[in-house]
Design a protein around this motif. Structure first.
Motif, PDB file in Angstrom:
ATOM      1  N   MET A   1     -40.415-102.744 -16.149  1.00  0.00           N
ATOM      2  CA  MET A   1     -40.255-103.068 -17.452  1.00  0.00           C
ATOM      3  C   MET A   1     -40.832-102.105 -18.296  1.00  0.00           C
ATOM      4  SD  MET A   1     -42.290-106.365 -19.168  1.00  0.00           S
ATOM      5  CE  MET A   1     -41.369-106.935 -20.718  1.00  0.00           C
ATOM      6  N   VAL A   2     -39.252-101.997 -19.233  1.00  0.00           N
ATOM      7  CA  VAL A   2     -38.840-101.362 -20.024  1.00  0.00           C
ATOM      8  C   VAL A   2     -38.956-101.732 -21.389  1.00  0.00           C
ATOM      9  CG1 VAL A   2     -36.867 -99.251 -21.455  1.00  0.00           C
ATOM     10  CG2 VAL A   2     -36.328-100.502 -18.589  1.00  0.00           C
ATOM     11  N   PRO A   3     -39.563-100.415 -21.923  1.00  0.00           N
ATOM     12  CA  PRO A   3     -40.461-100.862 -23.271  1.00  0.00           C
ATOM     13  C   PRO A   3     -38.917-101.002 -24.636  1.00  0.00           C
ATOM     14  CG  PRO A   3     -41.395 -99.028 -22.849  1.00  0.00           C
ATOM     15  CD  PRO A   3     -40.479 -98.873 -21.680  1.00  0.00           C
ATOM     16  N   ALA A   4     -39.648-102.474 -25.553  1.00  0.00           N
ATOM     17  CA  ALA A   4     -38.449-102.457 -26.791  1.00  0.00           C
ATOM     18  C   ALA A   4     -38.756-101.380 -28.066  1.00  0.00           C
ATOM     19  CB  ALA A   4     -38.403-103.486 -27.400  1.00  0.00           C
ATOM     20  N   MET A   5     -37.529-100.524 -27.576  1.00  0.00           N
ATOM     21  CA  MET A   5     -37.423 -99.774 -28.618  1.00  0.00           C
ATOM     22  C   MET A   5     -37.091-100.719 -29.878  1.00  0.00           C
ATOM     23  SD  MET A   5     -36.996 -97.098 -26.752  1.00  0.00           S
ATOM     24  CE  MET A   5     -36.234 -95.643 -27.811  1.00  0.00           C
ATOM     25  N   THR A   6     -38.275 -99.576 -30.715  1.00  0.00           N
ATOM     26  CA  THR A   6     -38.088-100.275 -32.234  1.00  0.00           C
ATOM     27  C   THR A   6     -37.813 -99.231 -33.071  1.00  0.00           C
ATOM     28  OG1 THR A   6     -40.111-100.067 -32.329  1.00  0.00           O
ATOM     29  CG2 THR A   6     -39.721-102.356 -31.741  1.00  0.00           C
ATOM     30  N   ALA A   7     -37.028 -99.244 -34.237  1.00  0.00           N
ATOM     31  CA  ALA A   7     -36.451 -98.333 -35.113  1.00  0.00           C
ATOM     32  C   ALA A   7     -37.671 -98.108 -36.271  1.00  0.00           C
ATOM     33  CB  ALA A   7     -35.682 -98.515 -35.919  1.00  0.00           C
ATOM     34  N   PRO A   8     -37.646 -96.662 -36.405  1.00  0.00           N
ATOM     35  CA  PRO A   8     -39.457 -96.148 -36.983  1.00  0.00           C
ATOM     36  C   PRO A   8     -39.195 -97.408 -38.659  1.00  0.00           C
ATOM     37  CG  PRO A   8     -38.028 -94.796 -37.078  1.00  0.00           C
ATOM     38  CD  PRO A   8     -37.103 -95.311 -35.844  1.00  0.00           C
ATOM     39  N   PRO A   9     -40.226 -97.570 -38.949  1.00  0.00           N
ATOM     40  CA  PRO A   9     -39.974 -97.881 -40.094  1.00  0.00           C
ATOM     41  C   PRO A   9     -39.355 -97.817 -40.942  1.00  0.00           C
ATOM     42  CG  PRO A   9     -41.943 -97.852 -40.407  1.00  0.00           C
ATOM     43  CD  PRO A   9     -41.394 -97.402 -38.753  1.00  0.00           C
ATOM     44  N   THR A  10     -38.090 -97.914 -41.770  1.00  0.00           N
ATOM     45  CA  THR A  10     -37.527 -97.166 -43.876  1.00  0.00           C
ATOM     46  C   THR A  10     -38.412 -97.038 -44.313  1.00  0.00           C
ATOM     47  OG1 THR A  10     -36.219 -98.071 -44.088  1.00  0.00           O
ATOM     48  CG2 THR A  10     -35.740 -97.616 -42.039  1.00  0.00           C
ATOM     49  N   VAL A  11     -38.127 -95.538 -45.034  1.00  0.00           N
ATOM     50  CA  VAL A  11     -38.785 -95.472 -45.729  1.00  0.00           C
ATOM     51  C   VAL A  11     -38.167 -95.693 -46.881  1.00  0.00           C
ATOM     52  CG1 VAL A  11     -40.155 -94.169 -47.566  1.00  0.00           C
ATOM     53  CG2 VAL A  11     -40.652 -93.680 -45.386  1.00  0.00           C
ATOM     54  N   ARG A  12     -38.358 -96.807 -47.979  1.00  0.00           N
ATOM     55  CA  ARG A  12     -36.876 -96.565 -49.399  1.00  0.00           C
ATOM     56  C   ARG A  12     -37.549 -95.651 -50.010  1.00  0.00           C
ATOM     57  NH1 ARG A  12     -36.388-101.998 -53.360  1.00  0.00           N
ATOM     58  NH2 ARG A  12     -35.957-100.908 -55.032  1.00  0.00           N
ATOM     59  N   SER A  13     -36.104 -94.757 -50.555  1.00  0.00           N
ATOM     60  CA  SER A  13     -36.430 -94.421 -51.769  1.00  0.00           C
ATOM     61  C   SER A  13     -36.622 -93.959 -52.964  1.00  0.00           C
ATOM     62  CB  SER A  13     -34.227 -93.744 -51.550  1.00  0.00           C
ATOM     63  OG  SER A  13     -34.278 -92.236 -50.319  1.00  0.00           O
ATOM     64  N   LEU A  14     -37.134 -93.858 -53.292  1.00  0.00           N
ATOM     65  CA  LEU A  14     -37.619 -93.584 -54.625  1.00  0.00           C
ATOM     66  C   LEU A  14     -35.924 -94.231 -55.679  1.00  0.00           C
ATOM     67  CD1 LEU A  14     -40.255 -91.367 -55.619  1.00  0.00           C
ATOM     68  CD2 LEU A  14     -40.154 -94.192 -55.628  1.00  0.00           C
ATOM     69  N   ASP A  15     -35.740 -94.959 -57.403  1.00  0.00           N
ATOM     70  CA  ASP A  15     -34.821 -94.215 -57.302  1.00  0.00           C
ATOM     71  C   ASP A  15     -34.396 -92.911 -58.158  1.00  0.00           C
ATOM     72  OD1 ASP A  15     -34.707 -97.706 -57.053  1.00  0.00           O
ATOM     73  OD2 ASP A  15     -35.572 -98.081 -59.007  1.00  0.00           O
ATOM     74  N   SER A  16     -35.609 -92.383 -58.334  1.00  0.00           N
ATOM     75  CA  SER A  16     -35.047 -91.587 -59.015  1.00  0.00           C
ATOM     76  C   SER A  16     -34.344 -90.212 -58.107  1.00  0.00           C
ATOM     77  CB  SER A  16     -36.230 -91.053 -59.591  1.00  0.00           C
ATOM     78  OG  SER A  16     -37.607 -90.939 -58.698  1.00  0.00           O
ATOM     79  N   ASP A  17     -34.952 -90.399 -56.567  1.00  0.00           N
ATOM     80  CA  ASP A  17     -34.175 -89.710 -55.695  1.00  0.00           C
ATOM     81  C   ASP A  17     -32.961 -90.026 -55.517  1.00  0.00           C
ATOM     82  OD1 ASP A  17     -36.566 -88.624 -55.492  1.00  0.00           O
ATOM     83  OD2 ASP A  17     -37.502 -89.701 -53.877  1.00  0.00           O
ATOM     84  N   LEU A  18     -32.486 -91.449 -55.792  1.00  0.00           N
ATOM     85  CA  LEU A  18     -31.851 -91.317 -55.511  1.00  0.00           C
ATOM     86  C   LEU A  18     -30.358 -91.058 -56.432  1.00  0.00           C
ATOM     87  CD1 LEU A  18     -31.728 -95.599 -54.450  1.00  0.00           C
ATOM     88  CD2 LEU A  18     -30.866 -93.465 -52.674  1.00  0.00           C
ATOM     89  N   VAL A  19     -30.754 -91.083 -58.089  1.00  0.00           N
ATOM     90  CA  VAL A  19     -30.267 -90.405 -59.416  1.00  0.00           C
ATOM     91  C   VAL A  19     -29.879 -88.701 -58.713  1.00  0.00           C
ATOM     92  CG1 VAL A  19     -30.343 -89.955 -61.276  1.00  0.00           C
ATOM     93  CG2 VAL A  19     -31.232 -91.912 -60.484  1.00  0.00           C
ATOM     94  N   ARG A  20     -30.956 -88.272 -59.027  1.00  0.00           N
ATOM     95  CA  ARG A  20     -31.208 -86.491 -57.998  1.00  0.00           C
ATOM     96  C   ARG A  20     -30.141 -86.101 -56.993  1.00  0.00           C
ATOM     97  NH1 ARG A  20     -36.048 -85.556 -56.910  1.00  0.00           N
ATOM     98  NH2 ARG A  20     -36.327 -85.090 -58.877  1.00  0.00           N
ATOM     99  N   GLU A  21     -29.982 -87.183 -55.954  1.00  0.00           N
ATOM    100  CA  GLU A  21     -29.277 -87.040 -54.634  1.00  0.00           C
ATOM    101  C   GLU A  21     -27.464 -87.228 -55.081  1.00  0.00           C
ATOM    102  OE1 GLU A  21     -27.981 -88.821 -50.232  1.00  0.00           O
ATOM    103  OE2 GLU A  21     -29.955 -89.016 -50.946  1.00  0.00           O
ATOM    104  N   SER A  22     -27.130 -88.498 -56.315  1.00  0.00           N
ATOM    105  CA  SER A  22     -26.206 -88.173 -56.661  1.00  0.00           C
ATOM    106  C   SER A  22     -25.025 -87.887 -57.907  1.00  0.00           C
ATOM    107  CB  SER A  22     -26.433 -90.264 -57.834  1.00  0.00           C
ATOM    108  OG  SER A  22     -26.517 -89.704 -58.785  1.00  0.00           O
ATOM    109  N   LEU A  23     -26.435 -86.721 -58.081  1.00  0.00           N
ATOM    110  CA  LEU A  23     -25.721 -85.571 -58.860  1.00  0.00           C
ATOM    111  C   LEU A  23     -25.002 -84.432 -57.738  1.00  0.00           C
ATOM    112  CD1 LEU A  23     -28.933 -84.420 -61.009  1.00  0.00           C
ATOM    113  CD2 LEU A  23     -26.261 -85.883 -61.682  1.00  0.00           C
TER     114      LEU A  23
END
Length: 197
Positions: free
Chosen positions: A1-23
């Protein structure tokens, strides 16, 4: 039996990080739209009606995108910033807001609750208090009404409202207190809006 692959939990980016990245990567700003557009739409729709809400939400994000370089990256949560922008845009529509309150005196309540039981309870309460509430809101000074509705309809803290409107926290408290007193008096010493300490 093959173990089910689950995606690692995603970490929600901080809004400030998104603004910085958008620059450097402007498309990153769209994540803020995805997070907050519905919240802003509900707020504006309650104040001005759905006819104007979509346009003002779009305009809010255009203004925010244009001003993202001046965003205070120390503020991890962009909600106060966005609600501040949309509240200033709402202020251009004071006549529309006053007309909306007048029309609420004559119309059935909108359903803005989730479950059928909540909808029935809210409908009964709203029908009973809607004319008095609309009249009371229309009678509150615009700057006091902005504070009251940001607290009641957007669930912003006093500090977040202060940041949104660029006023001291003490001013938020005094405007909110004044607005609540006027509402209570107009509604026979009842308050249909949630109060926080």
């Amino acid at each position: 039996m093959v173990p089910a692959m689950t995606a690692p939990p995603t970490v929600r980016s901080l809004d400030s990080d998104l603004v910085r990245e958008s620059l450097t990567r402007p498309e990153a700003f769209s994540a803020l739209f995805d997070r907050y557009a519905a919240m802003l739409y509900r707020y504006v729709s309650r104040r001005l009606g759905p006819e104007i809400a979509e346009d003002l939400v779009g305009e809010t994000f255009l203004v925010a995108f244009a001003r993202r370089k001046s965003y205070d990256l120390a503020c991890e949560d962009a909600r106060p910033w966005l609600f501040g922008i949309v509240t200033r845009l709402v202020s251009r529509h004071r006549r529309t807001e006053a007309a909306r309150y007048r029309s609420l005196l004559r119309t059935a309540p909108e359903d803005v609750v989730e479950s059928p039981a909540d909808r029935v309870a809210a409908g009964v309460t709203a029908q009973a208090s809607r004319p008095a509430l609309a009249r009371a809101l229309a009678g509150i000074a615009a700057r006091d009404r902005d504070v009251l509705l940001l607290v009641a309809w957007s669930d912003l803290s006093y500090e977040e409202v202060a940041r949104a409107l660029d006023i001291p926290v003490g001013t938020v408290r005094s405007r909110l207190n004044r607005a609540r007193r006027k509402l209570r008096a107009a509604l026979g010493d009842t308050n249909p809006l949630r109060e926080e300490a």
